[in-house]
Design an enzyme around this catalytic site. Sequence first.
Site, mmCIF file in Angstrom:
data_model
loop_
_atom_site.group_PDB
_atom_site.id
_atom_site.type_symbol
_atom_site.label_atom_id
_atom_site.label_comp_id
_atom_site.label_asym_id
_atom_site.label_seq_id
_atom_site.Cartn_x
_atom_site.Cartn_y
_atom_site.Cartn_z
ATOM 1 N N LYS A 75 -85.478 43.252 70.827
ATOM 2 C CA LYS A 75 -86.072 43.905 69.524
ATOM 3 C C LYS A 75 -86.302 45.516 70.008
ATOM 4 O O LYS A 75 -86.279 46.071 69.094
ATOM 5 C CB LYS A 75 -86.503 43.120 68.423
ATOM 6 N N ARG A 76 -87.902 45.651 70.805
ATOM 7 C CA ARG A 76 -87.990 46.897 70.708
ATOM 8 C C ARG A 76 -87.700 47.644 72.016
ATOM 9 O O ARG A 76 -87.567 48.917 72.073
ATOM 10 C CB ARG A 76 -89.331 46.342 72.250
#
Length: 479
Positions: A259-260
């Site tokens: 998600k980063r």
Amino acid sequence: MEKVNKIRVRYAPSPTGYLHIGGARSALFNYLYAKHNNGDFVVRIEDTDLARNIPGAEESQINDLEWLGIVDDESPYRPNPKYAPYRQTEKLEIYRRFAVELVQKGFAYECFCTEEELEKSKEEQLANGISSPRYDRRCLYLSEEDKQKLKAQGLTPTIRLKMPDNECIEFDDMVRGKMKFNSGDIGDFVILKSNGIPTYNFAVVIDDHLMNITHVLRGEEHLSNTPKQIQIYRYFGWDVPRFAHLSIIVNEHGKKLSKRDNDIRQFISEYRDLGYPADAIFNFLFLLGFSPLGEQEIFSKDEAIQLFDIAHLSNAPSMFDQKKLDWMSASYIKAMSDDEYLRFVKQFLDDKYLSFDLQTINFLLLLFKEQIHRGSDINYLMEEVLSVADFDQEVIDYLQKETSVNVINSFVEEIRNLSSLNKDMISEAFKKVSAKLSLKGKDLYMPIRLKLTGRYHGLEIYNIVIALGKETTIERLKK
Ligand code: GLU
């Protein structure tokens, strides 16, 4: 004889974020498996990680699924009274009862260790060369009296599952085949926290059992949780569902999507807002780990339901290929009828174009139908036709050449007298300019293109002239 249950699968998001690609793919495969088998697709909310829950995440996850066409048969918003509630925080009493039952049967026990004690024991084990430290079971041996004393001091225990010492926990994963674990490698893990909230591994089993879930299709990251869950089924004497662990999704460099990761948009809503059609994303996710036989790449929802087969799921990582998604999205846009397309693309059109007359706007939008990959592309394409880029020195020099000036002046003379503009009339005007000045090709068209747009490339010149209309065309050419 094996009893034949209706197939029931579930997607069980934690409302700690919005629907992302991996979650959407898990949801889709569950949905397809259910629909292929006339089963039920359930959406259940695993909201026991209170600190990480985000307001609005649950609703947005369900809305995004619906937008994709992944519509549930049961969820908090479409509850079946037989299985409700569909949010774990609404069932805390149920989990507690089951945890107590395991304690009474001797399969679980109360643990009074504090965070500090647990941390210290972990460090000691690491220092002694134990690479994966486990709970040292000191509370397993507490007497009833000890426990009463600790409780009287105000300590509230957690409940830990007592893992068997040396048993084989095996299951036949529908994607990865036979999986084997030794119970002795898994420490006694907490099933109920001291605040009465169950942990994921416990609540998931209670829910899957009470909701009659027959198949669990979820991400590979849960593989190591599965033996823990199977042990809980064993202690209760319940049927174990079939498991399928879906391969991870990686980026172009083979790294797991995180998600980063800023290179790839992670959330379904971002794709929706950029104007990727829902059907295109549905199709794209369908092929993320699923390989139907043959070369076909475009599949309707019905075809996907019909073809879906766990035997064709890959256990190798699936690559998220942005170019393929763009290609797919463009294919879906091209396949729209003109009316459908206009309705679709106008959702993404900047407000500033609202003042243009409808005919011109529709004309231009349709010209770009073959060119856009996603709805929001429309704005830069419109911008390229309707605005004039700053002239750089090269453009200025070109436009100051005598032939350029002559072409522009003659072209203005030719179109000034036309009552309306269409492709034939504009071609005719160019022919006359060509005959008059003895110029052809680039020498003829480029001065007009550059003066109108400031750019060397773009739509065919007659489309630019039609889109701008006579007045604006002449105004720009004479400037
Ligand atoms: N809440 C879990 C997750 O979001 C679900 C895992 C499962 O499907 O068992 O990863």
